[in-house]
Design a protein around this motif. Structure first.
Motif, PDB file in Angstrom:
ATOM      1  N   PRO A 298       0.812  -1.387  -0.088  1.00  0.00           N
ATOM      2  CA  PRO A 298      -0.082   0.017   0.034  1.00  0.00           C
ATOM      3  C   PRO A 298       0.909   1.114  -0.077  1.00  0.00           C
ATOM      4  O   PRO A 298       0.782   1.999   0.981  1.00  0.00           O
ATOM      5  CB  PRO A 298      -0.697  -0.273   1.248  1.00  0.00           C
ATOM      6  CG  PRO A 298      -0.039  -0.768   2.260  1.00  0.00           C
ATOM      7  CD  PRO A 298       0.866  -1.791   1.231  1.00  0.00           C
ATOM      8  N   ALA A 299       1.689   1.529  -1.024  1.00  0.00           N
ATOM      9  CA  ALA A 299       2.585   2.715  -1.165  1.00  0.00           C
ATOM     10  C   ALA A 299       2.883   2.748  -2.611  1.00  0.00           C
ATOM     11  O   ALA A 299       2.828   1.910  -3.415  1.00  0.00           O
ATOM     12  CB  ALA A 299       3.881   2.339  -0.315  1.00  0.00           C
ATOM     13  N   VAL A 300       3.457   3.844  -2.898  1.00  0.00           N
ATOM     14  CA  VAL A 300       4.209   4.094  -4.231  1.00  0.00           C
ATOM     15  C   VAL A 300       5.315   3.030  -4.194  1.00  0.00           C
ATOM     16  O   VAL A 300       6.393   3.091  -3.209  1.00  0.00           O
ATOM     17  CB  VAL A 300       4.752   5.700  -4.207  1.00  0.00           C
ATOM     18  CG1 VAL A 300       5.546   5.610  -5.507  1.00  0.00           C
ATOM     19  CG2 VAL A 300       3.678   6.651  -4.202  1.00  0.00           C
TER      20      VAL A 300
ATOM     21  N   ALA B 189       1.916   5.510   3.733  1.00  0.00           N
ATOM     22  CA  ALA B 189       0.839   6.356   4.619  1.00  0.00           C
ATOM     23  C   ALA B 189       0.171   5.684   5.611  1.00  0.00           C
ATOM     24  O   ALA B 189      -0.081   6.193   6.383  1.00  0.00           O
ATOM     25  CB  ALA B 189      -0.357   6.951   3.315  1.00  0.00           C
ATOM     26  N   ASN B 190      -0.149   4.256   5.255  1.00  0.00           N
ATOM     27  CA  ASN B 190      -0.657   3.465   6.306  1.00  0.00           C
ATOM     28  C   ASN B 190      -0.036   2.119   6.611  1.00  0.00           C
ATOM     29  O   ASN B 190      -0.660   1.332   7.311  1.00  0.00           O
ATOM     30  CB  ASN B 190      -2.387   3.052   5.728  1.00  0.00           C
ATOM     31  CG  ASN B 190      -3.309   4.270   5.411  1.00  0.00           C
ATOM     32  OD1 ASN B 190      -3.268   5.175   6.297  1.00  0.00           O
ATOM     33  ND2 ASN B 190      -3.514   4.460   4.322  1.00  0.00           N
TER      34      ASN B 190
ATOM     35  N   ASN C 239       2.185  -1.532  -6.374  1.00  0.00           N
ATOM     36  CA  ASN C 239       1.149  -0.825  -5.531  1.00  0.00           C
ATOM     37  C   ASN C 239      -0.178  -1.495  -5.552  1.00  0.00           C
ATOM     38  O   ASN C 239      -0.541  -2.241  -6.435  1.00  0.00           O
ATOM     39  CB  ASN C 239       0.786   0.558  -6.202  1.00  0.00           C
ATOM     40  CG  ASN C 239      -0.224   1.366  -5.457  1.00  0.00           C
ATOM     41  OD1 ASN C 239      -1.541   1.169  -5.716  1.00  0.00           O
ATOM     42  ND2 ASN C 239       0.023   1.799  -4.090  1.00  0.00           N
ATOM     43  N   ASP C 240      -0.876  -1.713  -4.260  1.00  0.00           N
ATOM     44  CA  ASP C 240      -1.965  -2.494  -3.881  1.00  0.00           C
ATOM     45  C   ASP C 240      -3.320  -2.229  -4.849  1.00  0.00           C
ATOM     46  O   ASP C 240      -4.075  -3.006  -5.578  1.00  0.00           O
ATOM     47  CB  ASP C 240      -2.526  -2.381  -2.805  1.00  0.00           C
ATOM     48  CG  ASP C 240      -2.798  -1.060  -2.232  1.00  0.00           C
ATOM     49  OD1 ASP C 240      -2.517  -0.058  -2.702  1.00  0.00           O
ATOM     50  OD2 ASP C 240      -3.264  -1.024  -0.865  1.00  0.00           O
ATOM     51  N   ALA C 241      -3.579  -0.896  -5.174  1.00  0.00           N
ATOM     52  CA  ALA C 241      -4.691  -0.426  -6.159  1.00  0.00           C
ATOM     53  C   ALA C 241      -4.080  -0.635  -7.672  1.00  0.00           C
ATOM     54  O   ALA C 241      -4.931  -0.936  -8.405  1.00  0.00           O
ATOM     55  CB  ALA C 241      -4.985   1.043  -5.847  1.00  0.00           C
TER      56      ALA C 241
ATOM     57  N   THR D  42     -10.025   2.409  -4.809  1.00  0.00           N
ATOM     58  CA  THR D  42     -10.246   1.291  -3.649  1.00  0.00           C
ATOM     59  C   THR D  42     -10.534   2.208  -2.509  1.00  0.00           C
ATOM     60  O   THR D  42      -9.687   2.972  -1.794  1.00  0.00           O
ATOM     61  CB  THR D  42      -9.188   0.392  -3.304  1.00  0.00           C
ATOM     62  OG1 THR D  42      -8.173   1.188  -2.951  1.00  0.00           O
ATOM     63  CG2 THR D  42      -8.922  -0.301  -4.717  1.00  0.00           C
TER      64      THR D  42
ATOM     65  N   GLY E 155      -7.138   3.702   3.495  1.00  0.00           N
ATOM     66  CA  GLY E 155      -6.918   5.043   2.818  1.00  0.00           C
ATOM     67  C   GLY E 155      -7.756   4.796   1.447  1.00  0.00           C
ATOM     68  O   GLY E 155      -8.824   4.065   1.102  1.00  0.00           O
ATOM     69  N   ILE E 156      -7.321   5.871   0.375  1.00  0.00           N
ATOM     70  CA  ILE E 156      -8.080   5.449  -0.971  1.00  0.00           C
ATOM     71  C   ILE E 156      -7.024   5.275  -1.808  1.00  0.00           C
ATOM     72  O   ILE E 156      -5.823   6.037  -2.069  1.00  0.00           O
ATOM     73  CB  ILE E 156      -8.835   6.908  -1.317  1.00  0.00           C
ATOM     74  CG1 ILE E 156     -10.151   7.003  -0.596  1.00  0.00           C
ATOM     75  CG2 ILE E 156      -9.160   6.726  -2.894  1.00  0.00           C
ATOM     76  CD1 ILE E 156     -10.707   8.316  -0.879  1.00  0.00           C
ATOM     77  N   GLY E 157      -6.974   4.089  -2.556  1.00  0.00           N
ATOM     78  CA  GLY E 157      -5.887   3.791  -3.457  1.00  0.00           C
ATOM     79  C   GLY E 157      -6.519   4.116  -4.960  1.00  0.00           C
ATOM     80  O   GLY E 157      -7.794   4.155  -5.155  1.00  0.00           O
TER      81      GLY E 157
ATOM     82  N   GLU F 299      -1.840   7.677  -6.885  1.00  0.00           N
ATOM     83  CA  GLU F 299      -2.039   8.088  -5.684  1.00  0.00           C
ATOM     84  C   GLU F 299      -2.937   9.117  -5.469  1.00  0.00           C
ATOM     85  O   GLU F 299      -2.844  10.337  -4.933  1.00  0.00           O
ATOM     86  CB  GLU F 299      -0.580   8.868  -5.198  1.00  0.00           C
ATOM     87  CG  GLU F 299       0.610   7.635  -4.684  1.00  0.00           C
ATOM     88  CD  GLU F 299       0.068   6.762  -3.554  1.00  0.00           C
ATOM     89  OE1 GLU F 299      -0.374   7.274  -2.495  1.00  0.00           O
ATOM     90  OE2 GLU F 299       0.396   5.487  -3.775  1.00  0.00           O
TER      91      GLU F 299
ATOM     92  N   HIS G 191      -4.470  11.069  -2.424  1.00  0.00           N
ATOM     93  CA  HIS G 191      -3.835  12.167  -1.648  1.00  0.00           C
ATOM     94  C   HIS G 191      -4.268  13.290  -2.376  1.00  0.00           C
ATOM     95  O   HIS G 191      -3.311  14.429  -2.021  1.00  0.00           O
ATOM     96  CB  HIS G 191      -2.391  11.665  -1.414  1.00  0.00           C
ATOM     97  CG  HIS G 191      -2.107  10.489  -0.602  1.00  0.00           C
ATOM     98  ND1 HIS G 191      -2.551  10.420   0.867  1.00  0.00           N
ATOM     99  CD2 HIS G 191      -1.600   9.358  -0.862  1.00  0.00           C
ATOM    100  CE1 HIS G 191      -2.100   9.416   1.120  1.00  0.00           C
ATOM    101  NE2 HIS G 191      -1.693   8.776   0.336  1.00  0.00           N
TER     102      HIS G 191
ATOM    103  N   GLU H  71      -8.204  11.174   1.189  1.00  0.00           N
ATOM    104  CA  GLU H  71      -8.588  10.077   2.000  1.00  0.00           C
ATOM    105  C   GLU H  71      -9.022  10.219   3.225  1.00  0.00           C
ATOM    106  O   GLU H  71      -9.412   9.149   4.028  1.00  0.00           O
ATOM    107  CB  GLU H  71      -7.426   8.890   1.567  1.00  0.00           C
ATOM    108  CG  GLU H  71      -6.289   9.117   2.485  1.00  0.00           C
ATOM    109  CD  GLU H  71      -5.240   8.001   2.389  1.00  0.00           C
ATOM    110  OE1 GLU H  71      -5.389   7.188   1.138  1.00  0.00           O
ATOM    111  OE2 GLU H  71      -4.310   7.840   3.356  1.00  0.00           O
TER     112      GLU H  71
END
Ligand code: BGC
Length: 250
Positions: free
Chosen positions: A68-70, A80-81, A107-109, A133, A137-139, A153, A156, A165
């Motif tokens: 869950p990140a860049v 972020a999370n 990245n997850d999204a 998503t 957060g929001i992906g 991203e 953000h 998010e």
């Protein structure tokens, strides 16, 4: 003919899930196994869980993992999370060292986006598709004629002075005790903003809350067509396995 498979792991703020994926069907070939994300979610602690999933499955081949990140060329640029010690960590190398598999990280999204484009709600949809998503957060995943533009991203984006998010994720709904109606208003405000920036042909809305999409998706009043994600809980796992098999290298 041997079915083509790869192992997919989906790493989230609360759970780490994995399964072998049938890459022709875009579906799980083994039962999904889930462990809680360790607290704190340090690289060592998370890598141990990933290694456990892989070992228990007796897997030694291609392994895709979402994060869950860049992620640029396997390295986390943000956190972020998840635990901040991930920033600058070569996630690909950490997982390769612990699993000895052929690892790909994304990245997850983005993983969910490529899975929905190949097998789900955005299958065969040309033009600009944005998958969002809604979870901790929001992906976001931006696809142009089915090809991914990674690490967008869009969760953000700054909106009304807030990191979007923080107000419109499903965690914000839970933390602030919002009804679906109250929360859908915030999601609508956010989607209209994204719509104004990208003029997409389709929004695909996913994340944990997409299980209850009937409660909030019909409340959204926006111009862009909207579809609920179809692969639900498995989009990340399937997309991770696809990326591993296709040697995704962004
Ligand atoms: C992260 C993204 C991630 C999203 C969903 C955001 O806070 O910055 O990289 O895709 O959460 O997990």
């Amino acid at each position: 003919m041997k079915t083509s498979t790869a192992f997919g792991v989906d790493i989230g703020g609360s759970g780490i899930k994995g399964a072998v994926v049938d890459l022709e069907k875009g579906d799980l070939a083994t039962e999904r196994v889930k462990y809680l994300t360790p607290v704190p979610s340090t690289p060592k602690a998370v890598a141990e869980v990933v290694a456990r999933l892989v070992e228990e499955a007796g897997w030694t081949g291609e392994l895709g993992a979402t994060f869950p990140a860049v992620i640029r060329h396997g390295v986390a640029q943000t956190a972020a999370n998840v635990d901040k010690t991930w920033i600058g960590t070569d996630v690909d190398k950490v997982f390769t060292d612990t699993t000895h598999c052929d690892v790909t990280v994304l990245n997850d999204a983005d993983a969910a986006g490529i899975a929905e484009a190949r097998f789900g709600a955005a299958q065969g949809v040309g033009g600009v598709v944005i998958l969002l998503t809604f979870g901790t957060g929001i992906g976001s995943a931006l696809l142009v004629d089915g090809r991914l533009v990674p690490n967008t991203e869009l969760g953000h984006l700054e909106l009304d002075g807030y990191d979007a998010e923080k107000r419109a994720s499903s965690a914000a709904k839970d933390n602030e005790g919002l009804s679906y109606k109250q929360w859908a208003k915030r999601v609508q405000r956010y989607l209209r903003h994204v719509e104004g920036l990208f003029s997409p042909d389709l929004f695909v809305l996913g994340g944990g809350v997409s299980k209850h999409s009937d409660k909030w998706v019909p409340l959204l009043d926006i111009s862009t067509p909207v579809k609920s994600a179809q692969l639900l809980n498995n989009a990340g796992i399937v997309g991770a396995a696809m990326a591993a098999h296709e040697k995704f290298t962004h």
